[in-house]
Design a protein around this motif. Structure first.
Motif, PDB file in Angstrom:
ATOM      1  N   MET A  51      23.600   2.364   1.749  1.00 48.72           N
ATOM      2  CA  MET A  51      24.310   3.551   1.274  1.00 48.72           C
ATOM      3  C   MET A  51      23.367   4.487   0.526  1.00 48.72           C
ATOM      4  O   MET A  51      23.532   5.710   0.555  1.00 48.72           O
ATOM      5  N   GLY A  52      22.349   3.913  -0.129  1.00 44.29           N
ATOM      6  CA  GLY A  52      21.384   4.723  -0.858  1.00 44.29           C
ATOM      7  C   GLY A  52      20.578   5.632   0.050  1.00 44.29           C
ATOM      8  O   GLY A  52      20.068   6.669  -0.393  1.00 44.29           O
ATOM      9  N   VAL A  53      20.437   5.250   1.312  1.00 45.39           N
ATOM     10  CA  VAL A  53      19.764   6.096   2.295  1.00 45.39           C
ATOM     11  C   VAL A  53      20.771   6.972   3.034  1.00 45.39           C
ATOM     12  O   VAL A  53      20.533   8.161   3.266  1.00 45.39           O
ATOM     13  N   MET A  54      21.921   6.395   3.386  1.00 42.80           N
ATOM     14  CA  MET A  54      22.901   7.122   4.180  1.00 42.80           C
ATOM     15  C   MET A  54      23.517   8.306   3.434  1.00 42.80           C
ATOM     16  O   MET A  54      23.624   9.408   3.988  1.00 42.80           O
ATOM     17  N   ILE A  55      23.908   8.100   2.193  1.00 41.97           N
ATOM     18  CA  ILE A  55      24.594   9.155   1.455  1.00 41.97           C
ATOM     19  C   ILE A  55      23.705  10.378   1.256  1.00 41.97           C
ATOM     20  O   ILE A  55      24.121  11.511   1.558  1.00 41.97           O
ATOM     21  N   PRO A  56      22.458  10.227   0.761  1.00 45.26           N
ATOM     22  CA  PRO A  56      21.598  11.419   0.668  1.00 45.26           C
ATOM     23  C   PRO A  56      21.329  12.064   2.023  1.00 45.26           C
ATOM     24  O   PRO A  56      21.190  13.295   2.109  1.00 45.26           O
ATOM     25  N   ALA A  57      21.237  11.253   3.094  1.00 49.53           N
ATOM     26  CA  ALA A  57      20.996  11.821   4.422  1.00 49.53           C
ATOM     27  C   ALA A  57      22.141  12.730   4.836  1.00 49.53           C
ATOM     28  O   ALA A  57      21.928  13.819   5.388  1.00 49.53           O
ATOM     29  N   LEU A  58      23.368  12.296   4.574  1.00 53.42           N
ATOM     30  CA  LEU A  58      24.525  13.111   4.903  1.00 53.42           C
ATOM     31  C   LEU A  58      24.640  14.328   3.979  1.00 53.42           C
ATOM     32  O   LEU A  58      25.117  15.388   4.390  1.00 53.42           O
ATOM     33  N   MET A  59      24.211  14.169   2.733  1.00 50.66           N
ATOM     34  CA  MET A  59      24.268  15.273   1.778  1.00 50.66           C
ATOM     35  C   MET A  59      23.179  16.323   2.029  1.00 50.66           C
ATOM     36  O   MET A  59      23.441  17.529   1.965  1.00 50.66           O
ATOM     37  N   PHE A  60      21.965  15.848   2.318  1.00 54.47           N
ATOM     38  CA  PHE A  60      20.812  16.737   2.266  1.00 54.47           C
ATOM     39  C   PHE A  60      19.990  16.800   3.549  1.00 54.47           C
ATOM     40  O   PHE A  60      18.933  17.423   3.562  1.00 54.47           O
ATOM     41  N   GLY A  61      20.453  16.151   4.615  1.00 54.45           N
ATOM     42  CA  GLY A  61      19.664  16.133   5.834  1.00 54.45           C
ATOM     43  C   GLY A  61      19.359  17.519   6.376  1.00 54.45           C
ATOM     44  O   GLY A  61      18.296  17.760   6.957  1.00 54.45           O
ATOM     45  N   ASN A  62      20.302  18.457   6.187  1.00 50.56           N
ATOM     46  CA  ASN A  62      20.091  19.815   6.692  1.00 50.56           C
ATOM     47  C   ASN A  62      19.508  20.749   5.631  1.00 50.56           C
ATOM     48  O   ASN A  62      19.432  21.955   5.843  1.00 50.56           O
ATOM     49  N   VAL A  63      19.108  20.178   4.481  1.00 43.38           N
ATOM     50  CA  VAL A  63      18.512  20.989   3.412  1.00 43.38           C
ATOM     51  C   VAL A  63      17.000  20.779   3.364  1.00 43.38           C
ATOM     52  O   VAL A  63      16.221  21.697   3.608  1.00 43.38           O
ATOM     53  N   SER A  64      16.593  19.555   3.046  1.00 43.74           N
ATOM     54  CA  SER A  64      15.158  19.268   2.915  1.00 43.74           C
ATOM     55  C   SER A  64      14.636  18.339   4.000  1.00 43.74           C
ATOM     56  O   SER A  64      13.441  18.040   4.037  1.00 43.74           O
ATOM     57  N   GLY A  65      15.528  17.888   4.870  1.00 46.44           N
ATOM     58  CA  GLY A  65      15.148  16.866   5.835  1.00 46.44           C
ATOM     59  C   GLY A  65      15.367  15.472   5.295  1.00 46.44           C
ATOM     60  O   GLY A  65      15.253  14.494   6.025  1.00 46.44           O
ATOM     61  N   ASN A  66      15.691  15.399   3.979  1.00 40.51           N
ATOM     62  CA  ASN A  66      15.972  14.125   3.319  1.00 40.51           C
ATOM     63  C   ASN A  66      14.878  13.095   3.596  1.00 40.51           C
ATOM     64  O   ASN A  66      15.153  11.990   4.043  1.00 40.51           O
ATOM     65  N   HIS A  67      13.637  13.451   3.300  1.00 40.18           N
ATOM     66  CA  HIS A  67      12.549  12.478   3.451  1.00 40.18           C
ATOM     67  C   HIS A  67      12.734  11.332   2.458  1.00 40.18           C
ATOM     68  O   HIS A  67      12.637  10.165   2.834  1.00 40.18           O
ATOM     69  N   ILE A  68      12.914  11.662   1.199  1.00 43.54           N
ATOM     70  CA  ILE A  68      13.051  10.748   0.055  1.00 43.54           C
ATOM     71  C   ILE A  68      12.080   9.571   0.132  1.00 43.54           C
ATOM     72  O   ILE A  68      12.368   8.486  -0.351  1.00 43.54           O
ATOM     73  N   ASN A  69      10.915   9.809   0.713  1.00 36.96           N
ATOM     74  CA  ASN A  69       9.954   8.738   0.953  1.00 36.96           C
ATOM     75  C   ASN A  69       8.580   9.350   1.236  1.00 36.96           C
ATOM     76  O   ASN A  69       8.405  10.022   2.260  1.00 36.96           O
TER      77      ASN A  69
END
Length: 283
Positions: A51-69
């Protein structure tokens, strides 16, 4: 979504913080004495990280690409999928976000840190540790080798799947066709024209990424954690080093810096290898 680069940096900070809150928060819930989730099992941790990966991906995938890594950011940059000029700010935002997220985990669990007598349980809620480290030179060597293999394999699967799911999602062929017709599918106008064909596929890919992380934690999480993310490991480990025993308890223990390079270097090498291999095969 058209946003400034500063907004993207902030987004990477927030996304990484959410990853740590949900992922390391789950570890703290399981490992620390006195919590209602104490000893509830590895699946709880797997769900937390998924969920720690999925939730930010759904929130921010179209903003920053949600790299978070940082490893993913570097892999994309080396392969030409991301601008080098934004690599350092992205990585800085990710590491700072990880530290901030971990600070919130500590704030929420402080009474339970004080009750916990196992230093590995405390450190494990911050960063990765090897399950075969017994403090001897021999065990540390074995832990380093096994940890590197574990982190590299898990990170390679994660990054190869991530780049494939975000570029070869169901509907990606529509984007390619639109490009041949002179339509920029990344623009607002282009998305209005082809969005109905691609948005559902992108959403599914973000969901699948979370389930992939859950699967990786259950399949490869036993030896070290795993980290699969330099920011997820390094940021909280720095905080563990800084925080005094008055916060983490008398059994805080050491931060195991001798091992800290493994969950940083292995994912970076895996990220570069995975994204370059994807580009070599699929262009």
């Amino acid at each position: 979504m058209d946003v400034t680069w500063m907004a993207k940096y902030v987004t990477e900070f927030l996304g990484t913080a959410i990853l740590i809150i949900l992922g390391n928060g789950a570890v703290a819930n399981v490992e620390l004495k006195g919590t209602k989730g104490h000893q509830s099992g590895w699946l709880v941790i797997a769900v937390g990280y998924g969920m720690g990966v999925m939730i930010p991906a759904l929130m921010f995938g179209n903003v920053s690409g949600n790299h978070i890594n940082p490893a993913f950011t570097l892999g994309l940059a080396v392969s030409g999928y991301f601008e080098w000029g934004h690599v350092a700010p992205y990585i800085a935002a990710q590491i700072l976000g990880a530290i901030f997220g971990q600070a919130l985990v500590v704030a929420a669990h402080r009474p339970y840190y004080l009750q916990t007598t196992n230093p590995n349980a405390i450190l494990g809620s911050f960063s990765t540790i090897s399950s075969i480290d017994h403090g001897t030179p021999e065990s540390r060597k074995a832990a380093t080798i096994n940890g590197f293999v574990n982190e590299f394999v898990g990170s390679f699967v994660l990054f190869f799947a991530a780049i494939a799911m975000t570029k070869n999602f169901f509907g990606a062929e529509i984007v390619k066709y639109a490009t041949t017709q002179g339509i920029d599918a990344s623009s607002i106008q282009g998305k209005a024209q082809v969005g109905q064909y691609i948005f559902s596929g992108l959403a599914v890919s973000h969901l699948a990424l979370g389930f992939l992380v859950m699967a990786l934690v259950t399949s490869l999480g036993g030896p070290t954690g795993p980290g699969l993310n330099p920011a997820r490991d390094l940021g909280p480990r720095i905080l563990h080093e800084i925080l005094p025993k008055s916060v983490l308890g008398e059994h805080k223990g050491d931060s195991k810096w001798w091992y800290s390079w493994v969950p940083v270097v292995a994912p970076i090498l895996a990220g570069i290898t995975a994204v370059m291999l994807y580009k070599f095969i699929y262009g």
